[in-house]
Design a protein around this motif. Structure first.
Motif, short mmCIF file in Angstrom:
data_model
loop_
_atom_site.label_atom_id
_atom_site.label_comp_id
_atom_site.label_asym_id
_atom_site.label_seq_id
_atom_site.Cartn_x
_atom_site.Cartn_y
_atom_site.Cartn_z
N ARG A 150 62.82 -27.08 43.58
CA ARG A 150 61.43 -26.85 43.19
C ARG A 150 61.22 -27.25 41.74
O ARG A 150 60.21 -27.86 41.38
N ASP B 168 61.13 -19.87 35.75
CA ASP B 168 59.83 -19.67 36.41
C ASP B 168 59.90 -20.07 37.89
O ASP B 168 59.33 -19.39 38.74
N THR C 92 61.69 -17.39 39.81
CA THR C 92 60.79 -16.24 40.04
C THR C 92 59.89 -16.51 41.22
O THR C 92 59.67 -15.62 42.06
N ILE C 93 59.35 -17.71 41.31
CA ILE C 93 58.44 -18.07 42.41
C ILE C 93 59.19 -18.04 43.74
O ILE C 93 58.67 -17.54 44.75
N ALA D 295 59.76 -14.48 44.67
CA ALA D 295 58.48 -13.89 45.07
C ALA D 295 58.15 -14.27 46.50
O ALA D 295 57.68 -13.44 47.29
N GLN E 88 61.78 -10.85 35.30
CA GLN E 88 61.45 -11.81 34.25
C GLN E 88 62.06 -11.38 32.92
O GLN E 88 62.44 -12.23 32.12
#
Lengths: 143, 147
Positions: free
Chosen positions: B31, B109, B112-113, B116, B132
């Motif tokens: 990603r 980041d 984290t996505i 999530a 985070q």
């Protein structure tokens, strides 16, 4: 990093899938931003409560998503389309533009969280570019 | 000195205790390469990165993503001393790999996505904040030996 036709199509496609949940997305993203980046609370010292689920957060999250929806509809000319909002942020709100990135990140975390199958890496890159361009349009009038 | 509450420690150990390293590691790194294409500069020798499909199915990227994620284990096991734990890795990233430290935040980041997307309703705002915070400490430690 301006938006290609492919980016615009991807953003519109994603928006079509998520817009029904716009209010929930906005409230969730805003409350996450206030918690994860506490410095952002400085802009909301006039609110009694910045916690998730509180009335001011829900109301404001909805307002923010209204702006995002407007941006999607004006995706071909964000600077013109968001002129009024830019003036609002520049002269009245004076939000440091660095904070736009923080909210953009939280919006994307919520979208990934609520729509994991739709928020593919391809949708993510288009969305990230879009939000960066929205931030740029919002800071147009700053100086 | 970074202070961790008992709750924060258990949140971090829980997330990593239930992690599918191969799945999350490969998803996070691929990603990152797709959303922030300039990061591909560090992977010129990894084979076909020509488009998103190629990146997503590249076995070298998948393996490397897993390796990077396991690298976080050291921080999980040494939460009170992340700075010292990563001193060597920081030197490696600076002197040998020549990675711009701004990139650490981009990968964090993306991670984290991915988390999530995986955890759904379990990924509460409090858990996101703790995760985070943890990643920010790791990112800071990795950038510390750059001169």
């Amino acid at each position: 990093m301006s938006l290609t036709e492919k980016d615009k199509a991807a953003v519109k496609a994603l928006w079509a899938k998520i817009s029904k949940s716009a209010d929930a997305i906005g409230a969730d993203a805003l409350s996450r931003m206030l918690l994860v980046y506490p410095q952002t609370k400085t802009y909301f010292s006039h609110w009694p409560d910045t916690k998730a689920g509180s009335e001011p957060v829900k109301k404001h999250g909805k307002k923010i998503m209204g702006g995002v929806g407007l941006a999607v509809s004006k995706i071909d000319d964000l600077a013109a389309g968001l002129l009024e909002l830019s003036e609002l942020h520049a002269f009245k709100l004076r939000v440091d533009p660095a904070n736009f990135k923080l909210l953009a990140h939280c919006l994307q975390v919520v979208i990934a969280n609520m729509f994991p199958k739709d928020f593919t890496p391809e949708a993510h890159v288009a969305c990230d570019k879009f939000l960066a361009n929205v931030a740029l349009a919002l800071s147009e009038k700053y100086r | 000195m970074v202070e961790w509450t008992e709750q924060e420690r258990s949140i971090i150990t829980n997330i990593f205790g239930n992690l599918d390293y191969e799945d999350v590691g490969s998803k996070a790194l691929s990603r990152c390469l797709i959303v922030y294409p300039w990061t591909q500069r560090y992977f010129a020798s990894f084979g076909n990165l020509y488009n998103a499909e190629a990146i997503k199915t590249n076995p070298n990227i998948a393996a490397h993503g897993t390796k990077v994620l396991h690298g976080l284990d050291r921080a999980v096991k040494n939460m009170d001393n992340i700075k010292a734990t990563y001193a060597e890795l920081s030197v490696l990233h600076s002197e040998k790999l020549h990675v711009d430290p701004d990139n650490f935040k981009l990968l964090a980041d993306c991670l984290t996505i991915v988390i999530a997307a995986k955890l759904g309703s379990a990924f509460s705002p409090e858990i996101q904040a703790t995760f985070q915070k943890f990643l920010a400490v790791v990112v800071s430690a990795l950038g510390r030996q750059y001169h």
